[in-house]
Design a protein around this motif. Structure first.
Motif, PDB file in Angstrom:
ATOM      1  N   ALA A  11     -21.504  -8.962  -4.630  1.00 30.76           N
ATOM      2  CA  ALA A  11     -22.412  -7.817  -4.487  1.00 30.76           C
ATOM      3  C   ALA A  11     -21.802  -6.750  -3.589  1.00 30.76           C
ATOM      4  O   ALA A  11     -21.934  -5.542  -3.857  1.00 30.76           O
ATOM      5  CB  ALA A  11     -23.751  -8.286  -3.918  1.00 30.76           C
ATOM      6  N   TYR A  12     -21.116  -7.177  -2.532  1.00 38.17           N
ATOM      7  CA  TYR A  12     -20.468  -6.209  -1.654  1.00 38.17           C
ATOM      8  C   TYR A  12     -19.357  -5.466  -2.399  1.00 38.17           C
ATOM      9  O   TYR A  12     -19.239  -4.241  -2.303  1.00 38.17           O
ATOM     10  CB  TYR A  12     -19.899  -6.894  -0.408  1.00 38.17           C
ATOM     11  N   LEU A  13     -18.555  -6.201  -3.170  1.00 44.44           N
ATOM     12  CA  LEU A  13     -17.478  -5.552  -3.918  1.00 44.44           C
ATOM     13  C   LEU A  13     -18.052  -4.586  -4.945  1.00 44.44           C
ATOM     14  O   LEU A  13     -17.507  -3.488  -5.144  1.00 44.44           O
ATOM     15  CB  LEU A  13     -16.591  -6.603  -4.591  1.00 44.44           C
ATOM     16  N   ARG A  14     -19.146  -4.945  -5.588  1.00 42.65           N
ATOM     17  CA  ARG A  14     -19.773  -4.009  -6.526  1.00 42.65           C
ATOM     18  C   ARG A  14     -20.163  -2.709  -5.824  1.00 42.65           C
ATOM     19  O   ARG A  14     -20.029  -1.619  -6.396  1.00 42.65           O
ATOM     20  CB  ARG A  14     -21.019  -4.640  -7.154  1.00 42.65           C
ATOM     21  N   SER A  15     -20.649  -2.820  -4.589  1.00 44.17           N
ATOM     22  CA  SER A  15     -21.044  -1.613  -3.858  1.00 44.17           C
ATOM     23  C   SER A  15     -19.840  -0.733  -3.552  1.00 44.17           C
ATOM     24  O   SER A  15     -19.939   0.498  -3.573  1.00 44.17           O
ATOM     25  CB  SER A  15     -21.780  -1.987  -2.563  1.00 44.17           C
ATOM     26  N   VAL A  16     -18.698  -1.351  -3.275  1.00 44.64           N
ATOM     27  CA  VAL A  16     -17.471  -0.587  -3.050  1.00 44.64           C
ATOM     28  C   VAL A  16     -17.062   0.120  -4.334  1.00 44.64           C
ATOM     29  O   VAL A  16     -16.745   1.318  -4.346  1.00 44.64           O
ATOM     30  CB  VAL A  16     -16.335  -1.500  -2.550  1.00 44.64           C
ATOM     31  N   VAL A  18      -5.774   4.134  -2.634  1.00 50.23           N
ATOM     32  CA  VAL A  18      -5.853   2.695  -2.399  1.00 50.23           C
ATOM     33  C   VAL A  18      -6.994   2.393  -1.438  1.00 50.23           C
ATOM     34  O   VAL A  18      -7.147   3.057  -0.404  1.00 50.23           O
ATOM     35  CB  VAL A  18      -4.529   2.144  -1.821  1.00 50.23           C
ATOM     36  N   ILE A  19      -7.772   1.378  -1.772  1.00 49.76           N
ATOM     37  CA  ILE A  19      -8.814   0.865  -0.887  1.00 49.76           C
ATOM     38  C   ILE A  19      -8.584  -0.636  -0.726  1.00 49.76           C
ATOM     39  O   ILE A  19      -8.603  -1.378  -1.713  1.00 49.76           O
ATOM     40  CB  ILE A  19     -10.221   1.102  -1.456  1.00 49.76           C
ATOM     41  N   ALA A  20      -8.351  -1.086   0.503  1.00 48.22           N
ATOM     42  CA  ALA A  20      -8.216  -2.514   0.796  1.00 48.22           C
ATOM     43  C   ALA A  20      -9.549  -2.991   1.365  1.00 48.22           C
ATOM     44  O   ALA A  20      -9.908  -2.692   2.498  1.00 48.22           O
ATOM     45  CB  ALA A  20      -7.081  -2.763   1.779  1.00 48.22           C
ATOM     46  N   VAL A  21     -10.277  -3.709   0.549  1.00 47.87           N
ATOM     47  CA  VAL A  21     -11.641  -4.121   0.873  1.00 47.87           C
ATOM     48  C   VAL A  21     -11.644  -5.234   1.915  1.00 47.87           C
ATOM     49  O   VAL A  21     -10.804  -6.133   1.892  1.00 47.87           O
ATOM     50  CB  VAL A  21     -12.347  -4.606  -0.412  1.00 47.87           C
ATOM     51  N   ALA A  22     -12.619  -5.179   2.825  1.00 52.07           N
ATOM     52  CA  ALA A  22     -12.848  -6.277   3.773  1.00 52.07           C
ATOM     53  C   ALA A  22     -13.809  -7.262   3.114  1.00 52.07           C
ATOM     54  O   ALA A  22     -15.030  -7.106   3.179  1.00 52.07           O
ATOM     55  CB  ALA A  22     -13.423  -5.751   5.081  1.00 52.07           C
ATOM     56  N   ILE A  56       0.804  -1.224   0.000  1.00 50.15           N
ATOM     57  CA  ILE A  56       0.000   0.000   0.000  1.00 50.15           C
ATOM     58  C   ILE A  56       0.841   1.280   0.000  1.00 50.15           C
ATOM     59  O   ILE A  56       0.577   2.191  -0.795  1.00 50.15           O
ATOM     60  CB  ILE A  56      -1.006  -0.019   1.170  1.00 50.15           C
ATOM     61  N   PRO A  57       1.881   1.415   0.859  1.00 51.63           N
ATOM     62  CA  PRO A  57       2.648   2.672   0.836  1.00 51.63           C
ATOM     63  C   PRO A  57       3.277   2.980  -0.524  1.00 51.63           C
ATOM     64  O   PRO A  57       3.272   4.136  -0.959  1.00 51.63           O
ATOM     65  CB  PRO A  57       3.713   2.454   1.919  1.00 51.63           C
TER      66      PRO A  57
END
Length: 241
Positions: A51-56, A36-40, A26-27
């Motif tokens: 579906a959750y990733l689509r919302s992100v 940068v977005i690190a999705v949970a 990330i750095p």
């Protein structure tokens, strides 16, 4: 959100990991000018997770380089279908399923996977209101099968903080294959014991992905963040808008 000239890099971890598995890269990605977005990743079921990733992705302004590790690659393969915002798919020791294929099927397609025998299960609720097997790696076997080239202390922390996955998620079949229409890159880990090397090579070749191979375990994002960063930046440069 403000619009920038750099793609946003969205990182999707897989099973038995969490967002901190990307901390080594990330750095450097931020220093190169990328948001940068690190999705949970929920790890509750393939369609649920997609579906959750689509919302992100819907909340990101501008182009995206989408990066997935392991099962995270399966999720992004489904979630990115038809999304013109995604300029590149980067698979890191990952699954690149075709429509109708499951993560578990691809893990078993060629010999060499040792992860299955190290898993333990406990009952857990599923998003549909039912109950499923929540799978995790036995902590005493975690480093051996998942992160053999990671320092022992770091691997112990990873084992303790690993996020389990509902077993059905590994059996769910992909409803889309975004790599058919979006340029793809694949970082292949030659010492992977979770996804056989032959399987990683097969999937990358089938997708026509630009492929880089490194000597690393399945936890390549932790042990070789430099290699991950390099392939992500290469994908970003090649698809910059």
């Amino acid at each position: 959100m403000t619009t920038t000239t750099q793609q946003t890099v969205v990182l999707v971890h897989g099973a038995f990991a969490d967002s901190s598995s990307w901390n080594g890269s990330i750095p450097a990605l931020q220093a190169a000018g990328h948001r940068v977005i690190a999705v949970a990743n929920p790890l509750r079921g393939l369609e649920h997770d997609a579906a959750y990733l689509r919302s992100v992705l819907a909340g990101v302004d501008g182009p995206v380089v989408l990066v997935g590790h392991s099962y995270g690659g399966t999720v992004m393969t489904v979630a990115a279908e038809g999304n013109d915002q995604v300029t590149a798919l980067v698979y890191v020791a990952s699954f690149l399923p075709e429509v109708g294929e499951s993560t578990g099927e691809l893990a078993a397609k060629f010999p060499g996977a040792e992860l299955g025998a190290a898993l333990e299960a406990v009952p857990a609720p599923t998003p549909d209101g039912g109950t499923g097997d929540d799978l995790s790696i036995r902590q005493d076997l975690f480093r051996e099968v998942f992160a053999a080239d990671v320092p022992a202390g770091t691997a112990a922390l990873m084992a303790a903080t690993q996020r389990p996955i509902i077993g059905q998620a590994l059996a769910d079949t992909a409803s889309a294959a975004a790599w058919r229409t979006i340029p793809s890159w694949s970082l292949v880990a030659r010492q992977d014991l979770a996804i056989p090397l032959e399987s990683e090579r097969f999937m990358a070749e089938r997708a026509g992905a630009t492929t880089v191979e490194v000597d690393a375990s399945h936890a390549v994002s932790v042990s070789r963040p430099d290699a991950v960063t390099d392939v992500v930046l290469a994908a970003a440069r090649a698809t910059a808008r």
